[in-house]
Design a protein around this motif. Structure first.
Motif, PDB file in Angstrom:
ATOM      1  N   ARG A 196       3.969   5.954  -5.422  1.00 24.35           N
ATOM      2  CA  ARG A 196       3.969   6.158  -6.875  1.00 24.35           C
ATOM      3  C   ARG A 196       2.822   7.067  -7.304  1.00 24.35           C
ATOM      4  NH1 ARG A 196       4.800  -0.219  -8.461  1.00 24.35           N
ATOM      5  NH2 ARG A 196       7.030  -0.375  -7.967  1.00 24.35           N
ATOM      6  N   LEU A 197       1.657   6.822  -6.733  1.00 23.85           N
ATOM      7  CA  LEU A 197       0.482   7.604  -7.110  1.00 23.85           C
ATOM      8  C   LEU A 197       0.594   9.046  -6.622  1.00 23.85           C
ATOM      9  CD1 LEU A 197      -2.161   7.156  -8.609  1.00 23.85           C
ATOM     10  CD2 LEU A 197      -3.199   6.422  -6.446  1.00 23.85           C
ATOM     11  N   PHE A 198       1.126   9.231  -5.411  1.00 26.07           N
ATOM     12  CA  PHE A 198       1.264  10.578  -4.862  1.00 26.07           C
ATOM     13  C   PHE A 198       2.308  11.380  -5.634  1.00 26.07           C
ATOM     14  CE2 PHE A 198       2.281  13.484  -1.130  1.00 26.07           C
ATOM     15  CZ  PHE A 198       1.077  14.165  -1.213  1.00 26.07           C
ATOM     16  N   TRP A 233       3.077  16.018  -9.139  1.00 26.37           N
ATOM     17  CA  TRP A 233       3.499  16.551 -10.434  1.00 26.37           C
ATOM     18  C   TRP A 233       2.319  17.239 -11.132  1.00 26.37           C
ATOM     19  CZ3 TRP A 233       7.464  17.705 -13.575  1.00 26.37           C
ATOM     20  CH2 TRP A 233       7.177  17.894 -14.925  1.00 26.37           C
ATOM     21  N   CYS A 234       1.168  16.553 -11.150  1.00 27.76           N
ATOM     22  CA  CYS A 234      -0.007  17.094 -11.826  1.00 27.76           C
ATOM     23  C   CYS A 234      -0.496  18.379 -11.166  1.00 27.76           C
ATOM     24  CB  CYS A 234      -1.122  16.051 -11.851  1.00 27.76           C
ATOM     25  SG  CYS A 234      -0.815  14.668 -12.973  1.00 27.76           S
ATOM     26  N   LEU A 235      -0.479  18.423  -9.840  1.00 24.62           N
ATOM     27  CA  LEU A 235      -0.895  19.640  -9.142  1.00 24.62           C
ATOM     28  C   LEU A 235       0.012  20.811  -9.499  1.00 24.62           C
ATOM     29  CD1 LEU A 235      -1.704  18.077  -5.661  1.00 24.62           C
ATOM     30  CD2 LEU A 235      -3.374  19.076  -7.248  1.00 24.62           C
ATOM     31  N   GLY A 236       1.307  20.537  -9.605  1.00 23.86           N
ATOM     32  CA  GLY A 236       2.242  21.580 -10.012  1.00 23.86           C
ATOM     33  C   GLY A 236       1.963  22.078 -11.420  1.00 23.86           C
ATOM     34  N   GLN A 237       1.625  21.155 -12.317  1.00 19.36           N
ATOM     35  CA  GLN A 237       1.258  21.549 -13.674  1.00 19.36           C
ATOM     36  C   GLN A 237      -0.044  22.338 -13.688  1.00 19.36           C
ATOM     37  OE1 GLN A 237       3.319  20.779 -16.554  1.00 19.36           O
ATOM     38  NE2 GLN A 237       4.602  20.510 -14.744  1.00 19.36           N
ATOM     39  N   ASP A 238      -0.991  21.939 -12.819  1.00 18.98           N
ATOM     40  CA  ASP A 238      -2.288  22.627 -12.764  1.00 18.98           C
ATOM     41  C   ASP A 238      -2.129  24.091 -12.363  1.00 18.98           C
ATOM     42  OD1 ASP A 238      -3.500  20.284 -13.500  1.00 18.98           O
ATOM     43  OD2 ASP A 238      -4.259  19.790 -11.500  1.00 18.98           O
ATOM     44  N   VAL A 239      -1.172  24.358 -11.485  1.00 19.99           N
ATOM     45  CA  VAL A 239      -0.922  25.742 -11.068  1.00 19.99           C
ATOM     46  C   VAL A 239      -0.496  26.586 -12.263  1.00 19.99           C
ATOM     47  CG1 VAL A 239       0.649  27.196  -9.713  1.00 19.99           C
ATOM     48  CG2 VAL A 239      -0.396  25.182  -8.662  1.00 19.99           C
ATOM     49  N   ARG A 240       0.242  25.970 -13.183  1.00 19.97           N
ATOM     50  CA  ARG A 240       0.789  26.704 -14.334  1.00 19.97           C
ATOM     51  C   ARG A 240      -0.021  26.509 -15.615  1.00 19.97           C
ATOM     52  NH1 ARG A 240       5.165  24.676 -11.419  1.00 19.97           N
ATOM     53  NH2 ARG A 240       5.244  22.751 -12.632  1.00 19.97           N
ATOM     54  N   CYS A 241      -1.239  26.019 -15.499  1.00 19.05           N
ATOM     55  CA  CYS A 241      -2.072  25.769 -16.684  1.00 19.05           C
ATOM     56  C   CYS A 241      -2.245  27.056 -17.499  1.00 19.05           C
ATOM     57  CB  CYS A 241      -3.441  25.240 -16.260  1.00 19.05           C
ATOM     58  SG  CYS A 241      -4.560  24.925 -17.652  1.00 19.05           S
ATOM     59  N   PRO A 242      -2.004  27.006 -18.809  1.00 18.52           N
ATOM     60  CA  PRO A 242      -2.136  28.212 -19.649  1.00 18.52           C
ATOM     61  C   PRO A 242      -3.528  28.829 -19.614  1.00 18.52           C
ATOM     62  CG  PRO A 242      -0.976  26.471 -20.828  1.00 18.52           C
ATOM     63  CD  PRO A 242      -1.497  25.850 -19.568  1.00 18.52           C
ATOM     64  N   ALA A 293       7.457   7.799 -17.300  1.00 19.63           N
ATOM     65  CA  ALA A 293       6.064   7.511 -17.629  1.00 19.63           C
ATOM     66  C   ALA A 293       5.236   7.309 -16.366  1.00 19.63           C
ATOM     67  CB  ALA A 293       5.988   6.263 -18.507  1.00 19.63           C
ATOM     68  N   SER A 294       4.004   7.764 -16.409  1.00 15.96           N
ATOM     69  CA  SER A 294       3.103   7.573 -15.276  1.00 15.96           C
ATOM     70  C   SER A 294       2.677   6.107 -15.189  1.00 15.96           C
ATOM     71  CB  SER A 294       1.859   8.454 -15.440  1.00 15.96           C
ATOM     72  OG  SER A 294       0.889   8.126 -14.467  1.00 15.96           O
ATOM     73  N   VAL A 339       0.841  -1.198   0.000  1.00 12.75           N
ATOM     74  CA  VAL A 339       0.000   0.000   0.000  1.00 12.75           C
ATOM     75  C   VAL A 339       0.874   1.245   0.000  1.00 12.75           C
ATOM     76  CG1 VAL A 339      -1.755   1.301   1.276  1.00 12.75           C
ATOM     77  CG2 VAL A 339      -1.879  -1.205   1.177  1.00 12.75           C
ATOM     78  N   ARG A 340       1.926   1.223   0.804  1.00 10.78           N
ATOM     79  CA  ARG A 340       2.835   2.375   0.862  1.00 10.78           C
ATOM     80  C   ARG A 340       3.528   2.581  -0.479  1.00 10.78           C
ATOM     81  NH1 ARG A 340       5.704   0.637   4.620  1.00 10.78           N
ATOM     82  NH2 ARG A 340       7.788   0.447   3.752  1.00 10.78           N
ATOM     83  N   ARG A 341       3.964   1.483  -1.110  1.00 12.36           N
ATOM     84  CA  ARG A 341       4.648   1.584  -2.405  1.00 12.36           C
ATOM     85  C   ARG A 341       3.713   2.148  -3.470  1.00 12.36           C
ATOM     86  NH1 ARG A 341       5.008  -3.721  -3.719  1.00 12.36           N
ATOM     87  NH2 ARG A 341       3.044  -3.423  -4.828  1.00 12.36           N
ATOM     88  N   ASP A 342       2.494   1.614  -3.548  1.00 17.89           N
ATOM     89  CA  ASP A 342       1.550   2.096  -4.554  1.00 17.89           C
ATOM     90  C   ASP A 342       1.142   3.541  -4.273  1.00 17.89           C
ATOM     91  OD1 ASP A 342       1.726  -0.404  -5.671  1.00 17.89           O
ATOM     92  OD2 ASP A 342      -0.217  -1.103  -4.940  1.00 17.89           O
TER      93      ASP A 342
END
Length: 203
Positions: A23-25, A30-39, A167-168, A17-20
């Motif tokens: 990876r998911l977190f 990463w996605c949250l960081g991209q969302d902040v910079r969304c054009p 890769a995700s 559970v910790r490993r999965d």
């Protein structure tokens, strides 16, 4: 990670559970960081989170605050997440997916060292609160990814994942479901732990 931290993590969550979750977190952060910079505009703000901007001359990162589904407070930074819920506060670092108990939590902090005094959850009740907080974080991320897919579009999330160096492990269309499953696994861990800790009766 120290041996004591590793041992505490093992008592909180099974290794798989910790490993999965780790990876998911990592993908989520990463996605949250991209969302902040969304054009097209900051996606976190569009979702209703409130930005606590880092003051001029202060080191660190801006904080984004919102509400967990149970009414608790969630604070997000590039270095992790703080969940204040269930009578306690846990900090989940970006790396490791090991929740740390936080004394005197400060959601308006801008550096990880200013979030509060972090330690391992030391008692059975603290470990239950830590797992509950982790499950609620997973619930929030599941709802958030479902909203992104519906209101922002899967094309944006696919673009975010394509920009990662590696890769995700999860495709964009399965992120919400993956978080829901992880929440179920964390809660199942809590149920198993409580069962093993229950005293024998009727013998």
């Amino acid at each position: 990670m120290s041996k004591s931290s590793s041992g505490s993590a093992a008592s909180l969550l099974p290794c798989d559970v910790r490993r999965d979750g780790d990876r998911l977190f990592d993908v989520a952060m990463w996605c949250l960081g991209q969302d902040v910079r969304c054009p097209d505009g900051n996606v976190l703000l569009r979702h209703g989170l409130v930005r606590e901007a880092r003051p001029p001359g202060v080191e660190g990162q801006s904080a984004y605050q919102g509400r967990l589904l149970d009414g608790g407070r969630l604070t997000l930074w590039g270095f992790g997440a703080l969940c204040e819920s269930c009578g306690g506060a846990i900090f989940v670092p970006r790396d490791g997916f090991v929740p740390r108990w936080v004394e005197d939590a400060h959601g308006t902090a801008f550096r990880v060292e200013d979030v509060g005094v972090r330690r391992d959850a030391a008692t059975g009740p603290e470990r239950r609160v830590a797992r509950a907080g982790l499950a609620r974080l997973a619930d929030w991320l599941a709802e958030y990814e479902a909203w992104v897919a519906r209101d922002v579009g899967l094309a944006w999330r696919r673009e975010c994942l394509a920009a990662r160096r590696k890769a995700s492990p999860i495709p964009a269309e399965e992120l919400s479901t993956a978080w829901r499953r992880l929440a179920v696994r964390v809660r199942a861990t809590d149920a198993v732990m409580q069962h093993h800790a229950a005293p024998m009766t009727g013998a």
